[in-house]
Design an enzyme around this catalytic site. Structure first.
Site: not given
Ligand code: NAG
Ligand code: NAG
Length: 593
Positions: A131, A242
């Protein structure tokens, strides 16, 4: 070529539903910042394998190769994976600058050397970063998600990773990246995507608050995101690294967290991904160990992980049908021949002043009284000579720290289509702020450096960050205020840059510096000077640190042209880590006036 096998599987010619990888995400530490050790990882990996109503959840995605709290020791999850036959999606933390990435590579190489093929045979892929590109977007900044990395920097890290594994048993394993789906559909990142062997996609309809995001729409949102990512993936496989639905926490727009809805999400998204043979690492198995995160995404509640029952039914309906439209580009095996996509060598490396890793998405911020309490200032430690102030710096008077509340931005600003980045959160805020040149977190009992020279600071009863400031000549004659800022509490603090794990207060001391080796105290080198730990002049303290405050620690004539250092100690158990940042201000600053 293995890919053709996968295409066959994807086309539904293999009936087994277990061909793709199924796993969970595993942080390196518990909520209280305690490192997970071998037994903890073994316990978690074994619990994942024995979930009622499931089989084959035998893969672990990691965020770092480094054992939590060490410089570059191999994370004990590797030994645990070998012991429990758990496959691995490795992660190298990439948002803490080149020196931290060097340590990730050192740990990766050490794991290869130490465990050989017992380790490397388990590796499904290597993710460079997590991320990092989300965190540099306006949304990431708006949500105060912490420091990220630029695409060019990540391209360099991918190249460094390929170089590091060349000629080792990891040679040929896919090297990719994990980020939010929004990052991949941003064309600015296309050059980076072209260097990858796979795209790890994180997607949480729960957080998509600008859209209809009730659990009934969640499957639509998720697979829209998945398709958009596939469309941007340049033919690379897309793995779901995720996703999940919270079992508790705050309602966001139409998204209501509870176990019933998590079950619906599991059936609509997880079971569909399994039926489609798409590699998946769900978020998450249990996230409430030694803490109370909100929202909580754990499918298991608090308690003994192997003993407690899941909060919802994990079985999948027998009639889940593969959707061929999502299959072809995504289904792949872990052993693709990926060497063709190396990046060009010799790219310049850049350094980010950036945080060291935090590996959980989950924290709890406890609101406690923000009133400061005046208490007697303790005399300095007896283990070292009396503090020597930096030359020309008169000692400020010790005081209790007075918190000044900072206004909380209006809730509407969090949902605006173009989020604004606050640059001057407090109307009374004096600018410019002088940020620290250096932040080093030390074990104040041993003097050992826990984390150095990133943007991150850790505070606990044993860990104290030291902040060094270089004060420019232009500030000669001014008064320098020392101010500790905490940004306002926000609904998304679980992804945020400050994680208050145990409430408490702080004490700030001006450290004595030395260039000569004359003392017997604990010394830490801070570039041109050494500082003596635990010997400082106490400037001020507050027994309570809470979000949304400005703590005025003290004032002194600006030590122009000098390096000054401050030690911040935890009081009453305060355990917190944060990324020092300027917009909005978070951490310790000098404010010249
Ligand atoms: C697109 O990506 C670039 C580079 O990663 C980033 O700086 C920019 O903020 C992104 N744009 C949006 C709208 O997220
Ligand atoms: C971040 O901010 C955006 C826009 O301000 C909001 O829509 C979103 O739900 C927030 N949270 C996350 C985790 O992205």
């Amino acid at each position: 070529m293995r890919f053709s096998t996968s295409v066959i599987a994807a086309a539904g010619l293999l009936s087994t539903a277990n061909a793709a990888i199924k796993g969970f995400n595993y942080g390196a530490n518990f909520n209280n910042n305690q490192a997970k050790t071998l037994v903890d990882f073994e316990y978690e990996f074994n619990a994942a394998k024995t979930l009622p109503g499931t089989n084959g959840w035998t893969s672990a995605r990691l965020y770092t190769m480094i054992q939590h709290g060490t410089t570059n020791t191999v994370i004990e999850a590797i030994q645990a994976a070998i012991n429990t036959k758990t496959t691995l999606l490795l992660g190298l933390w990439a948002s803490a600058g080149q020196s931290n990435f060097d340590n990730e590579i050192i740990a990766l190489k050490a794991a290869i050397a130490q465990f050989g093929t017992a380790f490397t045979d388990l590796v499904e892929g290597i993710s460079v970063g997590s991320e990092d590109l989300y965190r540099i977007t306006p949304t990431g900044i708006e949500n105060m998600s912490g420091a990220g990395a630029q695409p060019q920097e990540l391209i360099n890290y991918v190249q460094q990773t390929r170089t590091a594994i060349r000629g080792t048993p990891l040679d040929g394993k896919p090297v990719g990246h994990v980020d939010t789906w929004t990052v991949y559909v941003n064309a600015t990142n296309n050059d980076f995507i072209s260097t990858l062997d796979f795209l790890g996609m994180d997607a949480y309809p729960y957080f998509q608050t600008t859209m209809a995001n009730g659990v009934g729409s969640a499957s639509q949102l998720f697979f829209d995101a998945y398709h958009q990512t596939l469309g941007a993936a340049q033919g690379k496989p897309v793995w779901v690294t995720e996703t999940g639905w919270p079992v508790s926490g705050q309602t966001l727009n139409q998204a209501v967290p509870n176990a019933d809805n998590a079950r619906i999400y599991w059936e609509d998204v997880t079971c569909q991904l399994v039926a489609d043979n798409i590699n998946l690492w769900y978020y998450t198995l249990q996230d409430v160990q030694l803490g109370n995160p909100s929202p909580s995404f754990g499918i298991k509640p608090a308690g003994d992980l192997q003993a407690v029952q899941p909060l919802f039914d994990l079985s999948c309906p027998a009639d889940a049908n593969p959707r061929s439209s999502v299959l072809l580009p995504s289904a792949t095996t872990s052993s693709c021949n990926c060497m063709g996509s190396s990046t060009s060598a010799g790219l310049p490396t850049t350094r980010l002043s950036a945080p060291a890793p935090t590996f959980t998405h989950t924290i709890t911020v406890t609101r406690i009284s923000s009133s400061s309490v005046s208490v007697p200032i303790p005399v300095s430690s007896s283990r070292a000579p009396a503090p020597v102030p930096p030359p020309n710096t008169p000692l400020p008077a010790p005081s209790s720290i007075v918190p000044v509340p900072m206004p909380v931005p209006a809730p509407s600003s969090r949902r605006s289509a173009t989020p604004s980045v606050p640059t001057n959160i407090s109307p009374g805020l004096q600018t410019p702020l002088i940020p620290p040149t250096l932040i080093v977190t030390v074990n104040k009992n041993s003097g050992s450096i826990i984390a150095g020279n990133g943007g991150t600071a850790q505070l606990s009863p044993f860990l104290s960050p030291v902040f060094a400031f270089d004060i420019g000549q232009e500030h000669r004659g001014k008064i320098c205020n020392l101010v500790f800022y905490t940004p306002p509490a926000r609904p998304f603090l679980d992804l945020g840059p400050i994680q208050i794990r145990i409430p408490g207060g702080i004490r700030v001391s001006l450290l004595s510096t030395t260039t000569a080796g004359l003392d017997n105290g604990l010394r830490v080198n801070l570039g041109p000077v050494d500082i003596r730990l635990n010997t400082g002049t106490q400037l001020g303290l507050s027994l309570s640190i809470t979000p949304g405050n400005q703590y005025n620690v003290g004032s002194m004539p600006c030590p122009a042209g000098q390096r000054v250092a401050f030690q911040v100690d935890s009081l009453l158990g305060l355990t917190v880590d944060f990324f020092q940042m300027t917009s909005p201000p978070l951490g310790l600053f000098m404010v010249p006036v």
